[in-house]
Design a protein around this motif. Structure first.
Motif, PDB file in Angstrom:
ATOM      1  N   LEU A 172      35.730  51.328  58.183  1.00  0.00           N
ATOM      2  CA  LEU A 172      34.439  51.779  57.672  1.00  0.00           C
ATOM      3  C   LEU A 172      34.592  53.117  56.934  1.00  0.00           C
ATOM      4  O   LEU A 172      34.032  53.317  55.860  1.00  0.00           O
ATOM      5  CB  LEU A 172      33.440  51.915  58.816  1.00  0.00           C
ATOM      6  N   TYR A 173      35.379  54.007  57.515  1.00  0.00           N
ATOM      7  CA  TYR A 173      35.672  55.276  56.841  1.00  0.00           C
ATOM      8  C   TYR A 173      36.467  55.031  55.561  1.00  0.00           C
ATOM      9  O   TYR A 173      36.287  55.742  54.570  1.00  0.00           O
ATOM     10  CB  TYR A 173      36.447  56.211  57.765  1.00  0.00           C
ATOM     11  N   ALA A 174      37.337  54.047  55.584  1.00  0.00           N
ATOM     12  CA  ALA A 174      38.136  53.723  54.403  1.00  0.00           C
ATOM     13  C   ALA A 174      37.237  53.241  53.264  1.00  0.00           C
ATOM     14  O   ALA A 174      37.382  53.682  52.123  1.00  0.00           O
ATOM     15  CB  ALA A 174      39.182  52.666  54.741  1.00  0.00           C
ATOM     16  N   VAL A 175      36.317  52.363  53.572  1.00  0.00           N
ATOM     17  CA  VAL A 175      35.391  51.854  52.551  1.00  0.00           C
ATOM     18  C   VAL A 175      34.541  52.993  52.002  1.00  0.00           C
ATOM     19  O   VAL A 175      34.345  53.112  50.784  1.00  0.00           O
ATOM     20  CB  VAL A 175      34.503  50.728  53.130  1.00  0.00           C
ATOM     21  N   ALA A 176      34.047  53.856  52.879  1.00  0.00           N
ATOM     22  CA  ALA A 176      33.218  54.982  52.437  1.00  0.00           C
ATOM     23  C   ALA A 176      34.006  55.924  51.534  1.00  0.00           C
ATOM     24  O   ALA A 176      33.489  56.407  50.520  1.00  0.00           O
ATOM     25  CB  ALA A 176      32.686  55.735  53.649  1.00  0.00           C
ATOM     26  N   SER A 177      35.249  56.177  51.878  1.00  0.00           N
ATOM     27  CA  SER A 177      36.084  57.071  51.077  1.00  0.00           C
ATOM     28  C   SER A 177      36.378  56.474  49.703  1.00  0.00           C
ATOM     29  O   SER A 177      36.296  57.164  48.681  1.00  0.00           O
ATOM     30  CB  SER A 177      37.391  57.365  51.816  1.00  0.00           C
ATOM     31  N   ILE A 178      36.705  55.201  49.673  1.00  0.00           N
ATOM     32  CA  ILE A 178      36.992  54.538  48.393  1.00  0.00           C
ATOM     33  C   ILE A 178      35.740  54.497  47.516  1.00  0.00           C
ATOM     34  O   ILE A 178      35.803  54.795  46.318  1.00  0.00           O
ATOM     35  CB  ILE A 178      37.559  53.125  48.632  1.00  0.00           C
ATOM     36  N   LEU A 179      34.603  54.159  48.092  1.00  0.00           N
ATOM     37  CA  LEU A 179      33.362  54.114  47.313  1.00  0.00           C
ATOM     38  C   LEU A 179      32.972  55.490  46.788  1.00  0.00           C
ATOM     39  O   LEU A 179      32.494  55.618  45.656  1.00  0.00           O
ATOM     40  CB  LEU A 179      32.232  53.525  48.155  1.00  0.00           C
ATOM     41  N   ALA A 180      33.176  56.523  47.582  1.00  0.00           N
ATOM     42  CA  ALA A 180      32.858  57.881  47.126  1.00  0.00           C
ATOM     43  C   ALA A 180      33.775  58.297  45.978  1.00  0.00           C
ATOM     44  O   ALA A 180      33.323  58.920  45.011  1.00  0.00           O
ATOM     45  CB  ALA A 180      32.978  58.860  48.293  1.00  0.00           C
ATOM     46  N   GLY A 181      35.054  57.959  46.079  1.00  0.00           N
ATOM     47  CA  GLY A 181      35.986  58.278  44.998  1.00  0.00           C
ATOM     48  C   GLY A 181      35.632  57.558  43.713  1.00  0.00           C
ATOM     49  O   GLY A 181      35.667  58.148  42.624  1.00  0.00           O
ATOM     50  N   ILE A 182      35.268  56.296  43.829  1.00  0.00           N
ATOM     51  CA  ILE A 182      34.869  55.520  42.654  1.00  0.00           C
ATOM     52  C   ILE A 182      33.576  56.085  42.060  1.00  0.00           C
ATOM     53  O   ILE A 182      33.433  56.192  40.841  1.00  0.00           O
ATOM     54  CB  ILE A 182      34.721  54.031  43.008  1.00  0.00           C
ATOM     55  N   ALA A 183      32.642  56.476  42.930  1.00  0.00           N
ATOM     56  CA  ALA A 183      31.375  57.036  42.451  1.00  0.00           C
ATOM     57  C   ALA A 183      31.596  58.329  41.677  1.00  0.00           C
ATOM     58  O   ALA A 183      30.985  58.538  40.614  1.00  0.00           O
ATOM     59  CB  ALA A 183      30.433  57.278  43.629  1.00  0.00           C
ATOM     60  N   ILE A 184      32.461  59.201  42.171  1.00  0.00           N
ATOM     61  CA  ILE A 184      32.752  60.450  41.459  1.00  0.00           C
ATOM     62  C   ILE A 184      33.355  60.149  40.087  1.00  0.00           C
ATOM     63  O   ILE A 184      32.966  60.750  39.084  1.00  0.00           O
ATOM     64  CB  ILE A 184      33.693  61.343  42.291  1.00  0.00           C
ATOM     65  N   ALA A 185      34.303  59.218  40.049  1.00  0.00           N
ATOM     66  CA  ALA A 185      34.949  58.881  38.777  1.00  0.00           C
ATOM     67  C   ALA A 185      33.959  58.264  37.787  1.00  0.00           C
ATOM     68  O   ALA A 185      33.939  58.637  36.606  1.00  0.00           O
ATOM     69  CB  ALA A 185      36.120  57.932  39.022  1.00  0.00           C
ATOM     70  N   VAL A 186      33.123  57.345  38.251  1.00  0.00           N
ATOM     71  CA  VAL A 186      32.167  56.680  37.367  1.00  0.00           C
ATOM     72  C   VAL A 186      31.115  57.670  36.858  1.00  0.00           C
ATOM     73  O   VAL A 186      30.777  57.667  35.668  1.00  0.00           O
ATOM     74  CB  VAL A 186      31.499  55.483  38.088  1.00  0.00           C
ATOM     75  N   LEU A 187      30.602  58.516  37.741  1.00  0.00           N
ATOM     76  CA  LEU A 187      29.587  59.477  37.307  1.00  0.00           C
ATOM     77  C   LEU A 187      30.159  60.498  36.330  1.00  0.00           C
ATOM     78  O   LEU A 187      29.480  60.908  35.385  1.00  0.00           O
ATOM     79  CB  LEU A 187      28.980  60.179  38.516  1.00  0.00           C
ATOM     80  N   THR A 188      31.413  60.883  36.524  1.00  0.00           N
ATOM     81  CA  THR A 188      32.065  61.793  35.586  1.00  0.00           C
ATOM     82  C   THR A 188      32.242  61.118  34.228  1.00  0.00           C
ATOM     83  O   THR A 188      32.001  61.727  33.180  1.00  0.00           O
ATOM     84  CB  THR A 188      33.433  62.243  36.137  1.00  0.00           C
TER      85      THR A 188
END
Length: 61
Positions: free
Chosen positions: A7-23
């Motif tokens: 669950l922490y792994a999914v949250a970490s991956i989604l947060a990383g993708i979100a930062i990249a996409v928003l940038t």
């Protein structure tokens, strides 16, 4: 309450993708950022995704 590692792994991956996409979207709109800010965000995104992958591997063993 103890949550599983995946669950922490999914949250970490989604947060990383979100930062990249928003940038990326910010750059597409023409909003300029200085290079230090841009590089810093991308490094954080890559490390968050890598940390999530590492958590997936640790959770499986």
């Amino acid at each position: 309450m103890i949550l599983p590692d995946w669950l922490y792994a999914v949250a970490s991956i989604l947060a990383g993708i979100a930062i990249a996409v928003l940038t990326w979207k910010k750059q597409q709109r023409g909003i300029r950022e200085d290079r230090y800010s841009l590089v810093g965000k991308l490094i954080i995104a890559v490390f968050m995704i890598a940390f999530g992958i590492l958590l997936f591997k640790v959770g499986k063993s």
